[in-house]
Each structure stands twice: as C-alpha cells, then as structure tokens.
Scaffold this motif. Structure first.
Motif, PDB file in Angstrom:
ATOM      1  N   HIS A 198       0.843  -1.195   0.000  1.00 58.39           N
ATOM      2  CA  HIS A 198       0.000   0.000   0.000  1.00 58.39           C
ATOM      3  C   HIS A 198       0.874   1.239   0.000  1.00 58.39           C
ATOM      4  CE1 HIS A 198       1.074  -0.886   4.173  1.00 58.39           C
ATOM      5  NE2 HIS A 198       1.080   0.417   4.357  1.00 58.39           N
ATOM      6  N   ASP A 200       1.024   4.879   1.995  1.00 61.32           N
ATOM      7  CA  ASP A 200       0.532   5.320   3.293  1.00 61.32           C
ATOM      8  C   ASP A 200      -0.360   6.553   3.169  1.00 61.32           C
ATOM      9  OD1 ASP A 200       1.780   3.384   4.860  1.00 61.32           O
ATOM     10  OD2 ASP A 200       2.333   4.875   6.380  1.00 61.32           O
ATOM     11  N   GLN A 211       8.201   8.103   3.389  1.00 64.17           N
ATOM     12  CA  GLN A 211       8.109   7.421   4.672  1.00 64.17           C
ATOM     13  C   GLN A 211       9.448   6.767   4.988  1.00 64.17           C
ATOM     14  OE1 GLN A 211       5.639   4.110   7.244  1.00 64.17           O
ATOM     15  NE2 GLN A 211       5.175   4.253   5.096  1.00 64.17           N
ATOM     16  N   ARG A 288      -6.945  -0.854   3.101  1.00 57.19           N
ATOM     17  CA  ARG A 288      -7.536  -0.583   4.415  1.00 57.19           C
ATOM     18  C   ARG A 288      -8.280   0.741   4.455  1.00 57.19           C
ATOM     19  NH1 ARG A 288      -2.595  -0.139   7.652  1.00 57.19           N
ATOM     20  NH2 ARG A 288      -1.586  -0.166   5.629  1.00 57.19           N
ATOM     21  N   HIS A 341       4.528  -0.260   0.022  1.00 55.02           N
ATOM     22  CA  HIS A 341       5.272  -1.120   0.945  1.00 55.02           C
ATOM     23  C   HIS A 341       4.301  -2.085   1.606  1.00 55.02           C
ATOM     24  CE1 HIS A 341       3.959   2.363   3.281  1.00 55.02           C
ATOM     25  NE2 HIS A 341       3.927   1.570   4.343  1.00 55.02           N
TER      26      HIS A 341
END
Ligand code: FE2
Length: 375
Positions: A198, A200, A211, A288, A341
């Motif tokens: 995904h 972030d 990130q 998510r 990641h």
C-alpha cells in the motif's frame, strides 16, 4: 554554429544550433528574461509581474554569439541576453512523449530484478560524504526507495535519516510512530497482521510524500518488508487493460481514516495520478483506507472494479516485489507517491519493533539538486 532568425511579424525567434532548431515567442523571452531588471541578481526571484509585460512583445533585433543570444524588444528598446545553453535547457518547441503514464525524468521502473541490487546507503558514509549522499538520494529519485544500514540501534535513529535531506512531516500519528503489536490498535499497522502492499495515508491531501521505517528489534518470525513499484504496476495494467488504466487515472477514488477520536481524514483523488501532460505523477493504493467510490459513472463502475482488481493482482504478484528483512540498525525510505510497501505477518517468539515517520520529497529533491549543482 549558432544562428538566430526572427519571424516576419517579429513575434518569434528561431534559434538554430548543432542540436536543431527551437522557436521562442517574444512574450516568453520578455517574461523569462534573466537581466537584473527582471530577476533579482541575488536570489534569482522574478521582479516583474505579468501586468508589467507590454501588450506587444515583438522583437526588434536578435543576435547570436557562440554562447549567448541577445534580443532587443521593439516597444522599449530593452536589450537582454540569454546563455544559449539556458535557452536549450528550457526549450519548449520540442518533440514530447504524450503517452498517458510516461515516466517522469530520472525515474526507472523495476520489479523483482532489483532484489539483487537493492539501492543502499551506509549511514556513516551518507552523513560524512557528499558523493555518497548524492548517489543515495539519486537512487531514491530513480527507484523510489532505498535502504540505509549502519544506523545506531536507538530510539529516534530514523530522524538521522531525515536530517540527511530535510524535515519530518508530523501527523496525527505523531512526529514518529511505533510499529509493534499493540492492544486495541488505532491502526492495523500496529498489529502482527500481514499488510497488503500500500501507499501510506492516501486519505491525506497532500499525502506524506516520503516514509522512513527504521528497525530497532526484529527477532520475530516473519515480518519481512516488501516494496512494489507502483509506476511499474500501472504500466503493467496499461499493457493488459489500457481502458482500465484510463479509468483509474480519469476518475477519483475516495479514501478515509477515522480510527481515533477527533480524526476524520478524507480525500478524493485518482488511484493513478497523471500530470495534465500525461506524466506519471503518483499512485494511491491502500485496501484498508479505500472508501466507497462515487465519482465513477454508473455504466463504468464494473470496468473500474475489474481494473482495480487487476492492479491489485499485479501488486500482489511476487514478480513485482523487492523483499528484505530489516535488521536492527537498518531502515528504508520509500517515495510514498510511487512505491508501495508491505509486510508479511509476524508472530510467536521474539520481538519486532520498528519506528516510522514521514518527510517531504520536495526537500529531498532540493537537497539532491543542490548537491548536483555543486559538482
Ligand atoms: Fe504503511
């Protein structure tokens, strides 16, 4: 031999060098003049506004020497010179790749092939050697990720990585966040569950563009990290389903996060972001935090979902991934606008303790450009 020629109406200059011909409009030359009346000699900032441009920016004369082009504007006899090299660097009268999804300058796509040569910098070298830092930053610009080794195994060591090029971007998760199993986690990242690849925080606008995840302990079973090139995945989708690729860059998806009190983050952006010229710009992909899409027309929704599933399959394909298990004292950085990641689930004996934070890619690219200009 450098030559210049004016158009019959004096509105256009044609510059011809050994590398070819480029046309420049008088209004463009006037607005982008480099003289001290147009640009501050100290900081290079433009001193004029668009309102200062004359209605007619016709050129009275133009001359070329080996290294510069000098023009005089008809309205006020103002004479300015441009380095020929600068004009060639900024030439806009040129062939260009208009293919939707073409790569930005310096970017190179990758897949599992990069496992054998993971871009890596050794922290003591990065902190003390400008060449090492430049090469490491250039690898991040090229591949969208890199590892770091040789960090101290102490809490907060990830900030040393950010200090190499810029500043932390603080969020509601804090200046940094702990990635280890939590009871009643506010985010599934803080559990031992495996996480599909995904990007972030797609629910932020703008997203955090970098990130950093650093490792302090990693003796648990599993918990490997994986990275996937979102640009390469989008290219594969374009190859097998060009119409689906077009749907994903033409319509906005929605993302949301409301996992803690007082926070309700939402965004409305496409999964594949292109510039108006079609250059690949960013990927937002996160199972998510995907919210219900509402901007895709009714008759296109099934095809949109089919394309999303194809993209998801490409991302999950082991052929797309570079995989590594971080050891204490190691970290990795990802360009969160491009590289996804993931981590494998972990459990059982041992501990896994990572720390994460966000930073800004513009600062990284600025540091890299300044280092490159200094060489
Ligand atoms: Fe993540």
């Amino acid at each position: 031999m450098t030559q210049v020629q004016l158009s019959p109406d004096n509105q256009v200059l044609t510059l011809t060098t050994a590398s070819g011909s480029h046309r420049f409009h008088g209004v463009w030359l006037r607005h982008n003049a480099l003289d001290a009346n147009t640009r501050d000699p100290g900081n290079g900032q433009r001193l004029i506004t668009l309102a200062d441009l004359p209605d007619n920016c016709a050129l009275a004369t133009a001359e070329a020497s080996d290294s510069s082009v000098t023009v005089t504007f008809a309205n006020d006899n103002n004479t300015v010179s441009f380095p020929t090299e600068w004009l060639l660097t900024n030439a806009y009268d040129r062939a260009r790749d208009g293919t939707p999804g073409h790569l930005p300058e310096h970017a190179e796509t990758w897949g599992e092939d990069l496992n054998k040569d993971v871009p890596t910098g050794h922290y003591p070298d990065l902190a003390s050697n400008a060449d090492a830092k430049r090469a490491w930053l250039a690898a991040i610009r090229r591949y969208g990720f890199a590892k770091v080794t040789g960090l101290p195994t102490e809490s907060g060591a990830l900030f040393k990585v950010v200090d190499l090029f810029g500043y932390v971007r603080e969020t509601n998760y804090g200046r940094h966040f702990e990635v280890r199993t939590e009871v009643n986690p506010t985010n599934l990242a803080f559990t031992g569950l495996g996480l599909q690849a995904h990007t972030d925080n797609p629910y932020r606008d703008p997203v955090p563009t970098l990130q950093i995840l650093s490792c302090l302990e990693n003796s648990a079973e599993g918990g490997d990290n994986m990275v996937v090139d979102g640009f390469a995945a989008a290219h594969k989708l374009r190859e097998i389903n060009p119409e689906g690729f077009a749907l994903l860059h033409s319509y906005s998806a929605r993302f949301e996060y409301a996992g803690e009190a007082g926070v309700k983050l939402t965004s409305r952006r496409p999964v594949i972001g292109l510039t108006p010229e079609g250059t690949m710009q960013n990927i937002r992909f996160n199972a998510r935090s995907a919210a219900a899409p509402v901007d895709v027309p009714f008759d296109k929704m099934p095809a949109y979902y089919a394309a999303m599933r194809q993209l998801s399959d490409i991302i999950d394909d082991p052929a797309s991934e570079v995989r590594f298990k971080l050891a204490p004292g190691e970290a990795f950085i990802v360009d969160n606008t491009r590289v996804l990641h993931a981590r494998k689930g972990y459990s059982g004996a041992g501990k896994r303790w990572l720390q994460g934070c966000y930073a800004d890619k513009d600062g990284l690219l600025s540091t890299l450009a300044a280092l490159e200009a200094a060489t």
